[in-house]
Write a protein that holds these residues in place. Structure first.
Motif, PDB file in Angstrom:
ATOM      1  N   LEU A   1      95.470  -0.885  53.671  1.00 51.75           N
ATOM      2  CA  LEU A   1      96.802  -0.391  54.037  1.00 51.75           C
ATOM      3  C   LEU A   1      97.887  -1.007  53.154  1.00 51.75           C
ATOM      4  N   LEU A   2      97.797  -2.322  52.901  1.00 50.86           N
ATOM      5  CA  LEU A   2      98.822  -3.001  52.101  1.00 50.86           C
ATOM      6  C   LEU A   2      98.860  -2.455  50.674  1.00 50.86           C
ATOM      7  N   TYR A   3      97.696  -2.166  50.111  1.00 52.96           N
ATOM      8  CA  TYR A   3      97.660  -1.530  48.796  1.00 52.96           C
ATOM      9  C   TYR A   3      98.064  -0.060  48.889  1.00 52.96           C
ATOM     10  N   GLY A   4      97.665   0.579  49.977  1.00 52.55           N
ATOM     11  CA  GLY A   4      97.860   2.013  50.112  1.00 52.55           C
ATOM     12  C   GLY A   4      99.294   2.443  50.357  1.00 52.55           C
ATOM     13  N   ILE A   5     100.102   1.595  50.975  1.00 50.75           N
ATOM     14  CA  ILE A   5     101.494   1.969  51.285  1.00 50.75           C
ATOM     15  C   ILE A   5     102.278   2.321  50.021  1.00 50.75           C
ATOM     16  N   PRO A   6     102.350   1.442  49.015  1.00 48.77           N
ATOM     17  CA  PRO A   6     103.114   1.828  47.817  1.00 48.77           C
ATOM     18  C   PRO A   6     102.497   2.998  47.059  1.00 48.77           C
ATOM     19  N   VAL A   7     101.168   3.054  46.999  1.00 50.44           N
ATOM     20  CA  VAL A   7     100.505   4.143  46.287  1.00 50.44           C
ATOM     21  C   VAL A   7     100.807   5.479  46.957  1.00 50.44           C
ATOM     22  N   THR A   8     100.681   5.534  48.279  1.00 48.54           N
ATOM     23  CA  THR A   8     100.906   6.786  49.008  1.00 48.54           C
ATOM     24  C   THR A   8     102.371   7.209  48.972  1.00 48.54           C
ATOM     25  N   LEU A   9     103.284   6.258  49.084  1.00 47.82           N
ATOM     26  CA  LEU A   9     104.712   6.596  49.019  1.00 47.82           C
ATOM     27  C   LEU A   9     105.063   7.226  47.678  1.00 47.82           C
ATOM     28  N   VAL A  10     104.541   6.652  46.608  1.00 46.00           N
ATOM     29  CA  VAL A  10     104.808   7.196  45.276  1.00 46.00           C
ATOM     30  C   VAL A  10     104.156   8.566  45.121  1.00 46.00           C
ATOM     31  N   ASN A  11     102.888   8.678  45.495  1.00 45.69           N
ATOM     32  CA  ASN A  11     102.179   9.954  45.391  1.00 45.69           C
ATOM     33  C   ASN A  11     102.883  11.057  46.176  1.00 45.69           C
ATOM     34  N   ALA A  12     103.208  10.779  47.433  1.00 49.05           N
ATOM     35  CA  ALA A  12     103.847  11.778  48.294  1.00 49.05           C
ATOM     36  C   ALA A  12     105.212  12.186  47.745  1.00 49.05           C
ATOM     37  N   SER A  13     105.977  11.215  47.242  1.00 48.85           N
ATOM     38  CA  SER A  13     107.318  11.517  46.710  1.00 48.85           C
ATOM     39  C   SER A  13     107.242  12.443  45.511  1.00 48.85           C
ATOM     40  N   ILE A  14     106.266  12.195  44.632  1.00 50.92           N
ATOM     41  CA  ILE A  14     106.126  13.024  43.425  1.00 50.92           C
ATOM     42  C   ILE A  14     105.726  14.453  43.792  1.00 50.92           C
ATOM     43  N   TYR A  15     104.729  14.592  44.682  1.00 53.64           N
ATOM     44  CA  TYR A  15     104.312  15.938  45.082  1.00 53.64           C
ATOM     45  C   TYR A  15     105.446  16.668  45.821  1.00 53.64           C
ATOM     46  N   TYR A  16     106.099  15.970  46.728  1.00 51.84           N
ATOM     47  CA  TYR A  16     107.159  16.594  47.513  1.00 51.84           C
ATOM     48  C   TYR A  16     108.319  17.039  46.615  1.00 51.84           C
ATOM     49  N   ALA A  17     108.753  16.159  45.712  1.00 50.46           N
ATOM     50  CA  ALA A  17     109.874  16.469  44.842  1.00 50.46           C
ATOM     51  C   ALA A  17     109.545  17.663  43.936  1.00 50.46           C
ATOM     52  N   TYR A  18     108.333  17.687  43.401  1.00 51.20           N
ATOM     53  CA  TYR A  18     107.944  18.774  42.503  1.00 51.20           C
ATOM     54  C   TYR A  18     107.898  20.107  43.236  1.00 51.20           C
ATOM     55  N   LEU A  19     107.316  20.112  44.443  1.00 48.94           N
ATOM     56  CA  LEU A  19     107.199  21.357  45.207  1.00 48.94           C
ATOM     57  C   LEU A  19     108.550  21.849  45.706  1.00 48.94           C
ATOM     58  N   LYS A  20     109.491  20.940  45.887  1.00 52.07           N
ATOM     59  CA  LYS A  20     110.851  21.354  46.278  1.00 52.07           C
ATOM     60  C   LYS A  20     111.602  21.968  45.103  1.00 52.07           C
ATOM     61  N   LEU A  21     111.276  21.496  43.908  1.00 58.13           N
ATOM     62  CA  LEU A  21     112.000  21.956  42.723  1.00 58.13           C
ATOM     63  C   LEU A  21     111.425  23.224  42.107  1.00 58.13           C
ATOM     64  N   ILE A  22     110.118  23.453  42.280  1.00 54.62           N
ATOM     65  CA  ILE A  22     109.478  24.567  41.593  1.00 54.62           C
ATOM     66  C   ILE A  22     109.908  25.923  42.168  1.00 54.62           C
TER      67      ILE A  22
END
Length: 417
Positions: free
Chosen positions: A396-417
């Motif tokens: 979980l401690l490793y996964g929190i920053p990885v997932t936040l970054v991953n989710a932000s990139i996918y979300y931002a891209y899908l909102k912009l496309i």
């Protein structure tokens, strides 16, 4: 209904508490498959689900598909192929960060066309063997690289993982292969680059280590079995990809089972291959289906779903997918949300929402051990071979920053496309 709701809630709390306490408390240190079996037993014993309902909840297509892939992975291990590849992989690397990158990139690329669960089963023994090929190597960062690689890489293709395949088939979106690549290829490539940098930061104390490789005359101990398993694997992948492209809709489980049957029929080491299959993970999945059925029929999942934002906006889909995947894993979560989203008016033409469900439910696996089945497969395969263990809290401690970054990139891209 109230009694079943309470009983199911207790079963879920006990099950996932036991998984979460692994590596934290020795008193409650039970394997993940045992914890899931306990949860399934409680669901049946308390009457949340009847024995027949429990049996009917087990998705035999998934079990058969995984058994078949595990058979091929076992054949590759028994033949010595994985040990050979591990040695070549390590011997070609001089620094730990090189090896982390090779494991991460190769697993990500392969998971685009091979189911990430099967790839996790095949790669984990190879990584454990790499620890024997190099002096003092810590393979845990490599296992994390594998976990993140198969998760992120599998996002952009309908055949990358089971939940994507469900979405491609059940949502009715036009040209799923084209749609997935169009909407998810770019953010996936960005996430691969960013996540590699993140891993070097997270594992910075070990990333700069030199690799001292034992020089040995490494050879395959059974080239015939290795070649057989590799040929069967290639045929399975080609047939499944071709089937989707031309619209034949062949049964993936049946194709994989035929391939596994050929391996058993033609190899004289079939007994070794069968005994080396990852049975613990299969038991975990059977328990997971029963626990998920109990959570669904008791109303617990319905309660959780209504406590979250409705999956009719991209934000609601991302939040619900990531959070609920930590309760029942991402494949059952998608199976339950597909009809819910359809009933709420999300149609085939709303491609953003459907690929958003695919992206969010998949990268949810980077947050916790139980967020994705591939994580459990890696955990079980590592422990089975004497490799390192993962605690829920550490992941979980490793996964929190990885997932936040991953989710932000996918979300931002899908909102912009």
């Amino acid at each position: 209904m109230e009694y079943r709701f309470i009983a199911a809630s207790i079963a879920l709390i006990i099950t996932y508490s036991l998984i979460a306490l692994r590596g934290v408390s020795r008193r409650f240190d039970v394997p993940a498959w045992v914890a899931m079996l306990i949860g399934a037993s409680i669901m049946i014993a308390t009457g949340v689900v009847t024995p027949s309902e429990a049996l009917g909840s087990i998705n035999l297509n998934v079990i058969i598909f995984l058994f078949s892939l595990f058979t091929i992975a076992s054949a590759l291990e028994v033949s010595g192929f994985l040990s050979y590849v591990a040695y070549r992989l390590v011997s070609s690397s001089r620094k730990m960060y090189n090896l982390i990158g090779k494991v991460f990139l190769s697993s990500a690329v392969l998971s685009m066309v091979i189911s990430n669960d099967g790839l996790a089963a095949s790669f984990t023994p190879m990584i454990i063997e790499s620890g024997k090929a190099a002096e003092g190597i810590d393979v845990k960062p490599l296992l994390y690289a594998l976990a993140y690689g198969v998760t992120i890489g599998s996002v952009m293709m309908p055949i990358g993982n089971p939940q994507n395949l469900l979405i491609a088939i059940e949502s009715g979106i036009p040209k799923p292969f084209v749609s997935f690549i169009k909407y998810l290829a770019v953010p996936t490539l960005i996430n691969l680059a960013v996540t590699y940098i993140l891993m070097l930061i997270l594992f910075r104390k070990r990333a700069m280590d030199d690799l001292e490789v034992k020089r040995v005359n490494m050879r395959l101990n059974d080239p015939a079995l290795s070649n057989l398993a590799l040929v069967i694997l290639v045929i399975i992948v080609v047939v499944l990809v071709a089937s989707d492209l031309v619209g034949l809709n062949l049964d993936a489980a049946l194709i994989a089972l035929i391939g596994a049957t050929v391996v058993y029929a033609l190899s004289d080491r079939r007994g070794e291959v069968l005994s080396n299959v990852d049975w613990q993970t299969l038991v975990f999945f059977m328990g997971l289906f029963i626990v998920s059925e109990g959570a669904y029929t008791s109303g617990v999942l319905n309660y959780l779903a209504h406590a979250l934002p409705a999956p009719t906006t991209l934000w609601g889909i991302f939040l619900a997918s990531i959070l609920l995947s930590q309760v029942i894993s991402n494949v059952p979560m998608v199976a339950l949300y597909l009809p819910l989203m359809t009933s709420l008016g999300v149609g085939p033409g709303m491609i953003n929402d459907w690929v958003g469900l695919a992206a969010a439910s998949t990268i949810a696996g980077n947050l916790t051990l139980i967020g994705a089945a591939s994580n459990i497969i890696i955990l079980q395969a590592s422990e089975k071979r004497g490799g390192p263990r993962f605690s829920y809290v550490e992941f979980l401690l490793y996964g929190i920053p990885v997932t936040l970054v991953n989710a932000s990139i996918y979300y931002a891209y899908l909102k912009l496309i």
